[in-house]
Scaffold this active site. Structure first.
Site, PDB file in Angstrom:
ATOM      1  N   ASP A   1      -2.641   8.265  -2.075  1.00 18.97           N
ATOM      2  CA  ASP A   1      -3.964   8.898  -2.152  1.00 18.97           C
ATOM      3  C   ASP A   1      -4.384   9.375  -0.774  1.00 18.97           C
ATOM      4  OD1 ASP A   1      -4.260   6.434  -0.909  1.00 18.97           O
ATOM      5  OD2 ASP A   1      -6.245   6.080  -1.745  1.00 18.97           O
TER       6      ASP A   1
ATOM      7  N   GLN B   1     -11.188   7.326  -5.657  1.00 18.33           N
ATOM      8  CA  GLN B   1     -11.779   7.794  -4.406  1.00 18.33           C
ATOM      9  C   GLN B   1     -13.140   8.426  -4.721  1.00 18.33           C
ATOM     10  OE1 GLN B   1     -10.990   7.256  -1.319  1.00 18.33           O
ATOM     11  NE2 GLN B   1      -8.902   6.398  -1.504  1.00 18.33           N
TER      12      GLN B   1
ATOM     13  N   ASP C   1      -7.880  -7.449  -0.153  1.00 19.95           N
ATOM     14  CA  ASP C   1      -7.033  -7.651   1.027  1.00 19.95           C
ATOM     15  C   ASP C   1      -7.836  -7.208   2.226  1.00 19.95           C
ATOM     16  OD1 ASP C   1      -6.608  -4.616   0.607  1.00 19.95           O
ATOM     17  OD2 ASP C   1      -5.674  -5.011   2.539  1.00 19.95           O
TER      18      ASP C   1
ATOM     19  N   GLY D   1     -11.195   3.880  -0.182  1.00 24.91           N
ATOM     20  CA  GLY D   1     -12.185   4.679   0.541  1.00 24.91           C
ATOM     21  C   GLY D   1     -13.480   3.959   0.829  1.00 24.91           C
TER      22      GLY D   1
ATOM     23  N   ASP E   1       0.861  -1.179   0.000  1.00 24.23           N
ATOM     24  CA  ASP E   1       0.000   0.000   0.000  1.00 24.23           C
ATOM     25  C   ASP E   1       0.901   1.234   0.000  1.00 24.23           C
ATOM     26  OD1 ASP E   1       0.944   0.352   2.534  1.00 24.23           O
ATOM     27  OD2 ASP E   1      -0.964   0.079   3.538  1.00 24.23           O
ATOM     28  N   SER E   2       0.299   2.406  -0.033  1.00 24.88           N
ATOM     29  CA  SER E   2       1.097   3.623  -0.182  1.00 24.88           C
ATOM     30  C   SER E   2       1.477   4.250   1.148  1.00 24.88           C
ATOM     31  CB  SER E   2       0.295   4.647  -0.978  1.00 24.88           C
ATOM     32  OG  SER E   2      -0.803   5.093  -0.194  1.00 24.88           O
ATOM     33  N   GLY E   3       0.959   3.698   2.226  1.00 24.53           N
ATOM     34  CA  GLY E   3       1.205   4.309   3.528  1.00 24.53           C
ATOM     35  C   GLY E   3       0.183   5.377   3.859  1.00 24.53           C
ATOM     36  N   GLY E   4      -0.576   5.814   2.840  1.00 30.41           N
ATOM     37  CA  GLY E   4      -1.536   6.884   3.044  1.00 30.41           C
ATOM     38  C   GLY E   4      -2.559   6.543   4.120  1.00 30.41           C
ATOM     39  N   TYR E   5      -3.120   5.347   4.031  1.00 28.70           N
ATOM     40  CA  TYR E   5      -4.176   4.946   4.961  1.00 28.70           C
ATOM     41  C   TYR E   5      -3.693   4.994   6.411  1.00 28.70           C
ATOM     42  CZ  TYR E   5      -7.965   2.231   7.006  1.00 28.70           C
ATOM     43  OH  TYR E   5      -9.012   1.819   7.786  1.00 28.70           O
TER      44      TYR E   5
END
Lengths: 376, 376
Positions: free
Chosen positions: A146, A194, A271, A221, A92-96
Site C-alpha cells: 500500500d 487507507q 505492533d 496510515g 509488513d509489505s516494505g511500503g512504509y
C-alpha cells in the site's frame, strides 16, 4: 487460518478471540514485537518465548529483502528456520520503509523504485514482487503493498493515494491467488485500509477492503503524527465497517494508552517499535507508569524495576543498576529494558483479554489508561 | 579462604584444585569473565550462571570507582547485591587502567594521580585507598595496587617499578590487616609479581611476593605485547617460586592456546577481555578452531555455531544467522557471540581439569592447542 471470537465487551467494541495459524494459536487482542531484520533487538528467541511470552512477531520486508536477502532466506527454508522463531510471523509489505526513503524513492505506475539505504543500489517493489518476497520470507500473515500517506496530507493526495492502494490491492490478491504457499503452511493476505484522516475516504476504503474478503484486515496510515482523537475517530469508524468475524490489525500503534483505547474500539492486533526502541534509550513502560530511567531520581533506587509485573528482568534487576547500565551504554542495559517493556506490553494485552472475558474491561481500561500513561 | 589441590599432572606442572570462598567454591583451573563496569557485556546474570557456568567474575576497580561510584555500591551492600551476581567476584586494583591513561596520570610517591576518561575530573589512587575501594566494592579477592610495566621496558625502569610495586604491596598488606571485611564475608588480598621479562627481577619479585604469605598470588605485567615464548618463560619461572599450596593467577591471559600452555606451567586462574571483546567484532572461539564470522565463507552456512560445544547459543543459532546479525550490528549478534565464546572458555578450563584428574592432560593439551588455535 481461522478466527474465533470468544468474548465481547458489553460497554465497548472490545473483543477477545483466537486466531489459528499453522504455526500455532494467537490469543487476541495481541501485541506483536517488531523484529526488523529477523531479530527483536536485544532479545534471545527463547526469552521472547518464555519471558515475554510473545505469540507472534513482525518482520520488515524492506530490511529482510536487503539483508540477509531473499536467496538466503529461501535456502534456510524461510525466516522461521533462519532465526529459530517457530511461532507465527507477520511481515509488513516494505511500503512504509520505502516511503520513508523520501528523495530516494519514486512511485511509478507499476510500483515503487527506490535506492537502498545501505549501498545505494536501485530496486523496484511491485505488488507482485512484494507478495513473492513475503511468500519467500515465509510469513504466516502477508501484508498488502500500500501507500502509507503522511500527516498532514491534503484531501486530493489522500484520495489519489487511496485509489492507488486499492488498485495495487487487486494485484496483490491476484498474485496471492495465483501462487502457492512456499513452505507448505498457510500464508494469509491482510489488505490495508487507507484514507488519511478523511471520514469519507476511510469509509470508502474500509468498504473496498472488506469487499476483498481476505482472512484479516488492517488499518494503516495512522499513528503518523495526527492527534490521538483523529486516530481514535478513524479507527472507530473503520472498525465499524470491517467484518466482525475477522481480525483487525492497527498498524504501528502505539503507546500502552493507545493500545487500550483501540482495543475498546474493536482492534485485535497491534505492533509498534516503541517498547523496543524506547527501551534502548532508557524509557520504561511499567505497571505503575512510565519511567525515564536516566533521570537522577532513580540513581540510588535499589528496588526492582517492576515488582508487580513479575518475571526475570523486572524483578531480578534494580532501577539503580539498570540506570547505571543505560547511562554507561552497557549492552545489558538495552537487554533488560527491552525485556521489561515487551513483557509489560504482552502482559497488558493479556490482562485486557482477561477483563473482556470477565465482562469488566471498560472500567478496568479507564483506570489502567491513567495508571500506565502517568510519568513516574 | 581455603585452597585444596585435588590432582597434579605427572608430565607438566598442571594442577586441579578447589578454592573455597564465602560466595562458593571455585574449581581450578578457572577462567574469569570480565565484567568491567559491573556487567559482563551482553550477558544476563542468569546466562552467566546457567549457560556459561562461570564460577567467578572480575570487576574493574577503576571503572566501578568512577561509575556507578563507591557511594552507591556501599548503599547497595556491595557489587554482588548491586548486579545480582551471587558467586565470587575478584576486582583488579585499577592500576592497569590508570597506567593506560598515559598523559593523564602521574606516579607520585604516595600513589597515582589521574584524570577521569569520562569527565576529566582529578583523582588520587593510593595503595590504601585502593584497598578501601575494593573492600567497599565487596570483592572476594582483592588485588594489590601495582605498577604494570609496558613492553618493551628497559631494565632500570623495570627494576625501579618493581621496587615501587613491592613498597606499595607492604602498604596494601598493612591496610588490609588493619581493616575489616565490609559485608561480613572474607576478602582476601592477592599480591602481584612484576619484573617485566627480566629473569632476575621476576625471581626477586616472586620471592618477595611469596614472602608476604597471602592467600593467593598473581603474575602481572605479561600479555602486554611480548612474544609468547617470553610470557611462557616468565610464567614458568615464577610458578616455580610461588608456593604450590596457594592459587596462582595469571592476569590478562589470553588466547585458548595461552591458557592451555599456562595451565601446564602451573597457573590456576585466568582472566581476559578477549572472548567478550572479540565476540562483539565477530571473532568466535569454538571447539573446532577460530571463526571470523564476518567472512563471506559463512554467508550461507546454516549449521549450528558449535554443535560439539553444546548449550543454547552454540546449537540453537546457525553461523549464517549470527553472521547476518553481526554484520548488521544487531545487538543479538553480540549476545550470541559472547555466549559462545564464554561458554567455550569455561568448557576449555573444565575439560583441562578433567584431563588433569584423569592423568591425561599433557597429551590432550598438545592436541587441543593445535585444534583451538587453527583458523577455520
Amino acid at each position: 487460518m481461522k478466527f474465533t471470537l470468544v468474548a465481547k465487551d458489553q460497554q465497548s467494541s472490545a473483543r477477545a478471540g483466537v486466531l489459528e495459524t499453522d504455526h500455532g494459536k494467537i490469543q487476541t487482542p495481541i501485541f506483536m514485537p517488531v523484529g526488523t531484520a529477523g531479530s527483536v533487538k536485544a532479545v534471545h528467541q527463547r526469552e521472547l518465548e518464555q519471558d515475554v511470552q510473545a505469540q507472534i512477531i513482525l518482520g520488515n520486508t524492506y530490511h529482510l529483502y536487503l539483508r540477509p536477502g531473499i536467496e538466503l532466506l529461501e535456502k534456510a527454508g524461510g525466516l522461521h528456520q533462519f532465526n529459530g522463531w517457530k511461532k507465527p510471523i507477520l511481515t509488513d509489505s516494505g511500503g512504509y520503509q520505502v516511503y520513508s526513503l523520501a528523495e530516494n524513492r519514486k512511485i511509478v505506475e507499476d510500483g515503487v523504485t527506490f535506492k537502498s539505504h545501505i549501498d545505494g543500489s536501485r530496486h523496484l517493489f511491485t505488488p507482485e514482487s512484494v507478495m513473492d518476497i513475503q511468500r519467500t520470507i515465509g510469513a504466516d500473515i502477508i501484508m498488502a503493498f500500500d501507500e502509507c500517506t503522511p500527516y498532514p496530507c491534503d484531501y486530493s493526495y489522500a484520495k489519489t493515494s487511496m485509489e492507488l492502494t486499492h488498485q495495487w490491492l487487486k494485484r496483490c490478491v491476484a498474485r496471492i491467488n495465483s501462487t502457492e504457499p512456499k513452505y507448505g503452511y498457510e500464508q494469509a493476505l491482510f489488505p490495508i485500509v487507507q484514507g488519511s484522516v478523511y471520514k469519507d475516504l476511510r469509509e470508502q476504503s474500509a468498504e473496498f477492503i472488506a469487499s476483498q474478503n481476505q482472512q484479516g484486515n488492517a488499518i494503516g496510515g495512522l499513528s503518523v503524527g495526527e492527534p490521538h482523537e483523529e486516530m481514535y475517530a478513524m479507527t472507530s469508524l473503520v472498525c465499524g465497517i470491517l467484518p466482525a468475524g475477522k481480525p483487525r490489525y492497527l498498524m504501528g500503534v502505539g503507546t500502552p494508552e493507545n493500545i487500550l483505547e483501540c482495543i475498546a474500539l474493536g482492534v485485535d492486533m497491534f505492533d509498534c517499535v516503541m517498547p523496543t526502541r524506547n527501551a534502548r534509550n532508557g524509557m520504561l513502560f511499567t505497571t505503575q507508569g512510565i519511567i525515564n530511567i536516566r533521570n537522577e531520581k532513580w540513581k540510588d533506587d535499589l528496588s526492582p524495576i517492576d515488582e508487580t509485573l513479575g518475571g526475570y528482568a523486572s524483578t531480578f534487576y534494580s532501577k539503580a543498576y539498570l540506570r547505571h547500565l543505560i547511562i554507561n551504554k552497557e549492552i545489558l542495559g538495552a537487554q533488560i529494558a527491552t525485556l521489561q517493556n515487551l513483557t509489560f506490553y504482552l502482559w497488558l494485552v493479556k490482562e485486557a483479554r482477561k477483563q473482556i472475558e470477565a465482562g469488566t474491561f471498560t472500567g478496568w481500561k479507564n483506570q489502567m489508561v491513567k495508571k500506565v500513561s502517568q510519568r513516574l
